[in-house]
Design an enzyme around this catalytic site. Structure first.
Site, PDB file in Angstrom:
ATOM      1  N   HIS A 129       0.185  -0.231  -3.966  1.00  0.00           N
ATOM      2  CA  HIS A 129      -0.783  -1.244  -3.573  1.00  0.00           C
ATOM      3  C   HIS A 129      -1.500  -1.813  -4.794  1.00  0.00           C
ATOM      4  CE1 HIS A 129      -3.237   2.343  -4.130  1.00  0.00           C
ATOM      5  NE2 HIS A 129      -4.308   1.565  -4.226  1.00  0.00           N
ATOM      6  N   ASP A 131      -5.530  -3.156  -5.604  1.00  0.00           N
ATOM      7  CA  ASP A 131      -6.834  -2.875  -4.997  1.00  0.00           C
ATOM      8  C   ASP A 131      -7.297  -4.060  -4.153  1.00  0.00           C
ATOM      9  OD1 ASP A 131      -7.095  -0.320  -6.032  1.00  0.00           O
ATOM     10  OD2 ASP A 131      -8.013  -1.015  -7.890  1.00  0.00           O
ATOM     11  N   HIS A 280      -0.131  -0.209  -8.037  1.00  0.00           N
ATOM     12  CA  HIS A 280      -0.140   1.168  -8.522  1.00  0.00           C
ATOM     13  C   HIS A 280       0.031   2.145  -7.368  1.00  0.00           C
ATOM     14  CE1 HIS A 280      -4.371   0.196  -7.654  1.00  0.00           C
ATOM     15  NE2 HIS A 280      -4.534   1.483  -7.382  1.00  0.00           N
ATOM     16  N   ARG A 297     -14.619   4.417 -10.226  1.00  0.00           N
ATOM     17  CA  ARG A 297     -13.948   3.122 -10.305  1.00  0.00           C
ATOM     18  C   ARG A 297     -14.952   1.978 -10.343  1.00  0.00           C
ATOM     19  NH1 ARG A 297      -9.997   1.039  -5.475  1.00  0.00           N
ATOM     20  NH2 ARG A 297     -11.972   1.092  -4.323  1.00  0.00           N
TER      21      ARG A 297
END
Length: 324
Positions: A129, A131, A280, A297
């Site tokens: 996917h 983000d 990723h 993150r």
């Protein structure tokens, strides 16, 4: 900004940085910089150039705290502040999302993390996917910092979607250039039989957009094979069987080993990737380990993707540019 490797290397040398590629098409480690320090404009420009050239860059042995993480990210763009974060995220830093090894899902939806992970990855490609790919304006980049990692396992893998597009045959490139696909939150999840609390959670927060299957990178001009396994629902205008066959072929192209890089995390490691040109795969080998994996993150606000014909993405439901 060019992705020419010679120019990227020259910018890095002038800034006093060492950029070491770690795979043929994607990924480089950057040395000679303290991300917690006061970075001058030349260093920031060199890091940006390396991200655009190598799609994901890695820094080791960094001493960033939450404030330093945010300060570093702000040198590269506007920070996304999520309206909902997990309980592990620091309350005083709304731009930071903390992900623990169990992702706070154990018991929350009536299943442990390993079952949730299996349902998200019921095929080999589903876990891949970018983000927030179902948004009409997915983040431009993500900066992920490792606080605590297991002594083994827990690696993350990225794929270069510009290289994947370039690797298609010319007739196939011409074909996919004009297509669009619906990206929808949760389509990669395989529901439990009967009532499924996680499905109800997804339906209450549904997000979907119609994106070009090939987007043009706003900084480099590269054409990006804009696919991923977790969000992509269907190619518009095609039948379900046609769409499924083409998407499977394109996803298999996108994750060919030569287009990927795998990173072994250590405490103090930082990964900075271009979310517009990569997808990723988070690790799936730590759920059975009795070791924590705590990551922080920060995401940078992105633009609305534009296709080869200049047509931008369209919101379908639950999303509008700049509104999180």
């Amino acid at each position: 900004m060019t992705t020419d490797s010679g120019m990227t290397d020259e910018v890095a040398r002038k800034a006093g940085l060492e950029v070491k590629p770690v795979a043929g098409y994607i990924g480089a480690e950057i040395g000679g910089v303290d991300l917690a320090g006061d970075l001058d404009d030349a260093v920031v420009a060199a890091i940006r150039a390396a991200v655009l050239r190598w799609k994901v860059v890695f820094f080791r042995g960094q001493r960033l705290d939450h404030a330093g993480h945010v300060a570093f990210a702000r040198r590269f763009g506007e920070i996304v502040e999520l309206p909902r974060r997990g309980k592990a995220s620091p309350p005083d830093f709304p731009g930071i999302e903390t992900t623990a090894d169990r992702l706070e899902l154990g018991g929350r939806f009536g299943m442990e993390h390993d079952e949730w992970l299996r349902r998200r990855r019921h095929t080999l490609l589903r876990g891949w996917h970018c983000d927030h790919g179902a948004r009409v304006d997915p983040p431009a980049a993500t900066i992920l910092r490792a606080e605590t990692v297991p002594p083994y396992g827990g690696d993350t893998t990225w794929s270069n979607l510009a290289a994947a597009y370039a690797g298609l045959s010319a007739p196939l490139r011409r074909f996919v250039d004009g297509l669009r696909a619906e990206h929808r939150l949760g389509v990669g999840y395989q529901p439990r039989p009967g009532d499924d609390a996680y499905v109800r959670h997804l339906l209450d927060r549904q997000v979907a957009s119609l994106h070009p299957l090939v987007r043009v990178h706003p900084e480099t001009g590269e054409r990006i094979l804009y696919v991923n396994g977790y969000y992509v629902e269907q190619i518009a205008g095609l039948s379900r069987p046609e769409s499924a066959a083409i998407l499977d072929m394109l996803l298999e192209q996108a994750v060919r080993p030569e287009y990927t890089v795998r990173f072994r995390w250590e405490p103090g490691s930082v990964a900075f990737w271009d979310n517009r040109a990569t997808m990723h795969l988070a690790p799936g080998d730590t759920a059975h380990l009795d070791h924590p994996r705590i990551m922080h993150r920060v995401m940078l606000a992105g633009d609305v993707p534009v296709g080869v014909d200049g047509t931008p993405s369209e919101p379908v439901t639950g999303t509008e540019p700049g509104c999180w």
